[in-house]
Design a protein around this motif. Structure first.
Motif, PDB file in Angstrom:
ATOM      1  N   LEU A  46       6.500 -38.877 -36.023  1.00  0.00           N
ATOM      2  CA  LEU A  46       6.732 -38.089 -34.813  1.00  0.00           C
ATOM      3  C   LEU A  46       7.096 -38.975 -33.626  1.00  0.00           C
ATOM      4  O   LEU A  46       7.836 -38.572 -32.744  1.00  0.00           O
ATOM      5  CB  LEU A  46       5.495 -37.249 -34.474  1.00  0.00           C
ATOM      6  CG  LEU A  46       5.251 -36.077 -35.410  1.00  0.00           C
ATOM      7  CD1 LEU A  46       3.932 -35.401 -35.059  1.00  0.00           C
ATOM      8  CD2 LEU A  46       6.389 -35.074 -35.334  1.00  0.00           C
TER       9      LEU A  46
ATOM     10  N   PHE B 119       4.251 -36.513 -27.863  1.00  0.00           N
ATOM     11  CA  PHE B 119       5.214 -35.503 -27.415  1.00  0.00           C
ATOM     12  C   PHE B 119       5.912 -35.928 -26.130  1.00  0.00           C
ATOM     13  O   PHE B 119       7.140 -35.843 -26.032  1.00  0.00           O
ATOM     14  CB  PHE B 119       4.511 -34.159 -27.221  1.00  0.00           C
ATOM     15  CG  PHE B 119       5.402 -33.099 -26.633  1.00  0.00           C
ATOM     16  CD1 PHE B 119       6.559 -32.712 -27.291  1.00  0.00           C
ATOM     17  CD2 PHE B 119       5.097 -32.494 -25.418  1.00  0.00           C
ATOM     18  CE1 PHE B 119       7.398 -31.742 -26.756  1.00  0.00           C
ATOM     19  CE2 PHE B 119       5.930 -31.526 -24.873  1.00  0.00           C
ATOM     20  CZ  PHE B 119       7.077 -31.151 -25.541  1.00  0.00           C
TER      21      PHE B 119
ATOM     22  N   ARG C 146       6.196 -31.831 -42.372  1.00  0.00           N
ATOM     23  CA  ARG C 146       6.889 -31.228 -41.226  1.00  0.00           C
ATOM     24  C   ARG C 146       7.670 -29.984 -41.649  1.00  0.00           C
ATOM     25  O   ARG C 146       7.848 -29.043 -40.873  1.00  0.00           O
ATOM     26  CB  ARG C 146       7.829 -32.255 -40.594  1.00  0.00           C
ATOM     27  CG  ARG C 146       8.630 -31.752 -39.391  1.00  0.00           C
ATOM     28  CD  ARG C 146       7.725 -31.459 -38.212  1.00  0.00           C
ATOM     29  NE  ARG C 146       8.431 -30.802 -37.113  1.00  0.00           N
ATOM     30  CZ  ARG C 146       8.511 -29.480 -36.963  1.00  0.00           C
ATOM     31  NH1 ARG C 146       7.954 -28.686 -37.857  1.00  0.00           N
ATOM     32  NH2 ARG C 146       9.134 -28.954 -35.940  1.00  0.00           N
TER      33      ARG C 146
ATOM     34  N   ASP D 222       4.889 -25.616 -38.130  1.00  0.00           N
ATOM     35  CA  ASP D 222       5.290 -25.935 -36.765  1.00  0.00           C
ATOM     36  C   ASP D 222       4.083 -26.285 -35.908  1.00  0.00           C
ATOM     37  O   ASP D 222       4.138 -26.207 -34.685  1.00  0.00           O
ATOM     38  CB  ASP D 222       6.023 -24.747 -36.131  1.00  0.00           C
ATOM     39  CG  ASP D 222       7.474 -24.672 -36.593  1.00  0.00           C
ATOM     40  OD1 ASP D 222       8.038 -25.728 -36.911  1.00  0.00           O
ATOM     41  OD2 ASP D 222       8.020 -23.564 -36.641  1.00  0.00           O
ATOM     42  N   ARG D 223       2.957 -26.614 -36.548  1.00  0.00           N
ATOM     43  CA  ARG D 223       1.757 -26.969 -35.784  1.00  0.00           C
ATOM     44  C   ARG D 223       1.385 -28.417 -36.080  1.00  0.00           C
ATOM     45  O   ARG D 223       1.356 -28.823 -37.255  1.00  0.00           O
ATOM     46  CB  ARG D 223       0.577 -26.076 -36.183  1.00  0.00           C
ATOM     47  CG  ARG D 223       0.714 -24.635 -35.757  1.00  0.00           C
ATOM     48  CD  ARG D 223       0.525 -24.484 -34.259  1.00  0.00           C
ATOM     49  NE  ARG D 223       0.633 -23.099 -33.830  1.00  0.00           N
ATOM     50  CZ  ARG D 223       1.792 -22.473 -33.599  1.00  0.00           C
ATOM     51  NH1 ARG D 223       2.936 -23.109 -33.778  1.00  0.00           N
ATOM     52  NH2 ARG D 223       1.814 -21.223 -33.211  1.00  0.00           N
ATOM     53  N   LEU D 224       1.075 -29.167 -35.031  1.00  0.00           N
ATOM     54  CA  LEU D 224       0.760 -30.585 -35.207  1.00  0.00           C
ATOM     55  C   LEU D 224      -0.451 -30.776 -36.121  1.00  0.00           C
ATOM     56  O   LEU D 224      -0.421 -31.576 -37.055  1.00  0.00           O
ATOM     57  CB  LEU D 224       0.508 -31.231 -33.842  1.00  0.00           C
ATOM     58  CG  LEU D 224       0.118 -32.707 -33.878  1.00  0.00           C
ATOM     59  CD1 LEU D 224       1.264 -33.543 -34.434  1.00  0.00           C
ATOM     60  CD2 LEU D 224      -0.274 -33.209 -32.506  1.00  0.00           C
TER      61      LEU D 224
ATOM     62  N   MET E 268       0.320 -29.998 -39.670  1.00  0.00           N
ATOM     63  CA  MET E 268       1.222 -31.003 -40.230  1.00  0.00           C
ATOM     64  C   MET E 268       0.460 -32.269 -40.611  1.00  0.00           C
ATOM     65  O   MET E 268       0.664 -32.835 -41.690  1.00  0.00           O
ATOM     66  CB  MET E 268       2.323 -31.349 -39.222  1.00  0.00           C
ATOM     67  CG  MET E 268       3.211 -32.485 -39.702  1.00  0.00           C
ATOM     68  SD  MET E 268       4.369 -33.027 -38.449  1.00  0.00           S
ATOM     69  CE  MET E 268       4.863 -34.609 -39.122  1.00  0.00           C
TER      70      MET E 268
ATOM     71  N   ARG F 162      12.361 -21.488 -43.926  1.00  0.00           N
ATOM     72  CA  ARG F 162      12.939 -21.683 -42.583  1.00  0.00           C
ATOM     73  C   ARG F 162      13.629 -23.023 -42.404  1.00  0.00           C
ATOM     74  O   ARG F 162      14.743 -23.074 -41.924  1.00  0.00           O
ATOM     75  CB  ARG F 162      11.907 -21.483 -41.460  1.00  0.00           C
ATOM     76  CG  ARG F 162      11.513 -20.034 -41.277  1.00  0.00           C
ATOM     77  CD  ARG F 162      10.957 -19.781 -39.896  1.00  0.00           C
ATOM     78  NE  ARG F 162       9.890 -20.667 -39.516  1.00  0.00           N
ATOM     79  CZ  ARG F 162       8.648 -20.544 -39.942  1.00  0.00           C
ATOM     80  NH1 ARG F 162       8.325 -19.546 -40.732  1.00  0.00           N
ATOM     81  NH2 ARG F 162       7.742 -21.389 -39.556  1.00  0.00           N
ATOM     82  N   ARG F 163      12.979 -24.147 -42.769  1.00  0.00           N
ATOM     83  CA  ARG F 163      13.599 -25.446 -42.515  1.00  0.00           C
ATOM     84  C   ARG F 163      14.309 -26.022 -43.732  1.00  0.00           C
ATOM     85  O   ARG F 163      15.076 -26.978 -43.605  1.00  0.00           O
ATOM     86  CB  ARG F 163      12.541 -26.454 -42.039  1.00  0.00           C
ATOM     87  CG  ARG F 163      11.932 -26.090 -40.710  1.00  0.00           C
ATOM     88  CD  ARG F 163      10.844 -27.066 -40.331  1.00  0.00           C
ATOM     89  NE  ARG F 163      11.355 -28.387 -40.011  1.00  0.00           N
ATOM     90  CZ  ARG F 163      11.662 -28.778 -38.781  1.00  0.00           C
ATOM     91  NH1 ARG F 163      11.527 -27.973 -37.781  1.00  0.00           N
ATOM     92  NH2 ARG F 163      12.099 -29.992 -38.564  1.00  0.00           N
TER      93      ARG F 163
END
Lengths: 295, 262
Positions: A34, A168, A219, A223-225, A228, A276-277
């Motif tokens: 990240l 982030f 990942r 979509d949550r840290l 993940m 989705r990804r």
């Protein structure tokens, strides 16, 4: 095969050690990925090699814990060099990483070749740190891995929200008064710890796969840290244990590379099929409306 | 207006990257309770000035005081909205979690955000019209929506001074209206708002005070007093000359037409 995992003492120890390694490198690798520091992990694991050999030369011991500390110190010095090169010269991060990786690894290979020629070193089996040899893990090695890895995960849990905002938005973190530089050194040090406990099983050359691949795979699914990071640890553990079981089942397959193949397969499946990804998902999303129009 | 302490006092500030000055000897006073725009051409040092006030870049010389004290002692009084493109919007986090981050400074070490922080964040999201997006991943938002999330994160910091880097850059009309409404709300409650801005045409409409910057501070003060053709030419003059040089067939643009240059 599974009954062996439960009842065979050696296999159980090796699987436990590889699993611990997978969890720790997966969790800390998530932050490295990240923060766009995947390559730093690779440079640090290669940079660990001279540390391993020097630790042996200086102490005369082939205790994994001693060599682990040597690996950590050298990896850490490598990381410091990378940061120093970036901040004091015009060389960019990729150049600095390449330079340090090659220099340290080359120096490590020279030292390794030289020390292998010495009669007392022939038995030490230092060359197993190149590609790893999980089968050599003993119960006390696993205990050392668990202690170091557990401490690293505990520190991460304590500084969770600081590490999250550092990853982030470091500028915003600094504007709030967080010691961003210190936190960054802390996260890098934890990554060094994760790398050094994995080297005996996977080796300096392939270790970066266990830093990057679990995070890349994780990942894809969330979509949550928090999710993940946990998932990344789980993927690492699955690959670690799976690699040991698979290499135990098929005779003479080297454990380290099989672990790396396992985690790579998990990453590939995630990249292709995650909702989705995933590439397949996206392919259908792009193509389905067109197909309907044609029908 | 008021004789009390200014919100921000910048004195003799110089910032250089590799011997090249980015900001040169800036003296700037930002009074409390005003809405100030910082304008200037690309490379004028607008973002650097903001980062120097926040202690994010180290000045070669000079000092910054926030309500009379160094920034390090007054952090709680200042909220920051960075440029939208300064972060990776594919980061695995939700809108609500990003806004909660605004409370991390007040929370301190080892304390986790709880129900109270989440409620504050939801309130702030409602103020920027983003409450329905709280659980979305931040990458699924439009640029304007992302900007409003950043603004909400600054709102939960509950500060006295708000520093915003290009909040109106490339946003949709709804976002622009929302942000302007909030800027005026903040001023109405006595807060000080400093905005890096790029659109010269809206300066007199949006701000009470303006600072014209091009490495040096050309002028600063109430818009009616300092925002005119002479100061604009002094600020953007170099770029207008540059355009003339490239396109000699055309006559020199009027200083107000220099608006097109930005």
């Amino acid at each position: 095969m599974l009954s062996n995992l439960l009842f065979d003492y050696t296999l159980r120890t090796v699987a436990l050690g590889s699993g611990i390694m997978g969890v720790v490198s997966g969790v800390l690798g998530a932050f490295a990925v990240l923060r766009r520091q995947s390559l730093l992990g690779d440079a640090m694991s290669h940079a660990a090699l001279p540390g391993i050999v020097l630790a042996f030369i200086i102490t005369g011991s082939k205790e994994p814990l001693v060599l682990m500390i040597g690996a950590a110190v050298a990896g850490w010095i490598g990381a410091l060099f990378v940061m120093a090169i970036i901040s004091t010269t015009r060389i960019k991060q990729d150049g600095a990483l390449g330079l340090i990786l090659a220099t340290f690894f080359g120096f490590g290979l020279v030292l390794l070749t030289w020390v292998q020629a010495r009669p007392d070193a022939a038995q030490a089996g230092l060359d197993r740190y190149l590609f790893g040899q999980a089968a050599t893990l003993l119960e006390r090695d696993v205990a050392a891995m668990a202690a170091i890895g557990g401490a690293a995960l505990l520190v991460l849990a304590l500084f969770w929200k600081e590490c999250a905002i550092l990853s982030f938005d470091p500028d915003f973190a600094r504007s709030m008064g967080l010691p961003v530089h210190l936190l960054s050194v802390l996260l890098t040090s934890l990554l060094v710890a994760a790398i050094s406990i994995g080297l005996q099983a996977v080796g300096v050359v392939l270790m970066s796969a266990l830093i990057v691949a679990p995070a890349v795979a994780a990942r894809q699914w969330t979509d949550r840290l928090g999710v993940m990071v946990v998932l990344s640890g789980v993927f690492g553990a699955v690959a670690g244990v799976g690699g040991v079981v698979l290499s135990g089942a098929a005779a003479r397959l080297p454990t380290g590379p099989v672990i790396v193949v396992c985690i790579s397969a998990l990453a590939l499946i995630s990249l292709l099929f995650a909702p989705r990804r995933g590439l397949v998902w996206n392919w259908f999303r792009v193509n389905r409306p067109v197909a309907r129009q044609g029908a | 207006m008021k004789t009390e302490q200014p919100a921000i006092q910048v004195t003799d500030l110089t910032v250089a990257y590799r011997d090249k000055p980015v900001l040169w000897d800036i003296d700037l006073t930002i009074p409390g309770g005003v809405l100030m725009g910082i304008i200037g051409p690309n490379g004028a040092g607008k973002t650097t000035l903001m980062k120097a006030i926040l202690g994010l870049v180290r000045p070669s010389a000079g000092q910054v005081l926030v309500y009379g004290k160094p920034y390090a002692q007054q952090r709680r009084l200042v909220a920051y909205v960075p440029q939208r493109n300064s972060v990776d919007w594919d980061f695995p986090t939700s809108v609500l979690d990003v806004v909660v981050m605004g409370r991390y400074g007040a929370l301190g070490w080892f304390r986790r955000p709880g129900k109270r922080e989440r409620e504050q964040a939801l309130d702030a999201l409602a103020r920027v019209g983003m409450q329905d997006f709280a659980s979305r991943q931040i990458g699924q938002l439009s640029g304007g929506q992302q900007q409003r999330v950043f603004l909400a994160r600054a709102l939960v910091q509950d500060a006295q001074v708000y520093l915003m880097d290009e909040p109106l850059q490339g946003v949709d009309a709804t976002t622009e209206r929302t942000i302007l409404r909030i800027l005026h709300d903040l001023r109405a409650t006595g807060k000080t708002v400093v905005v890096v801005h790029h659109d010269l045409q809206t300066v007199s409409e949006y701000f009470d005070q303006v600072a014209l910057l091009n490495v040096r501070l050309v002028a600063s003060g109430p818009v009616a007093e300092v925002f005119n053709a002479a100061t604009l030419r002094a600020t953007y003059g170099g770029q207008i000359a540059f355009l003339e040089g490239r396109d000699p067939g055309r006559s020199a643009p009027e200083p107000r037409a220099g608006i097109a240059v930005s």
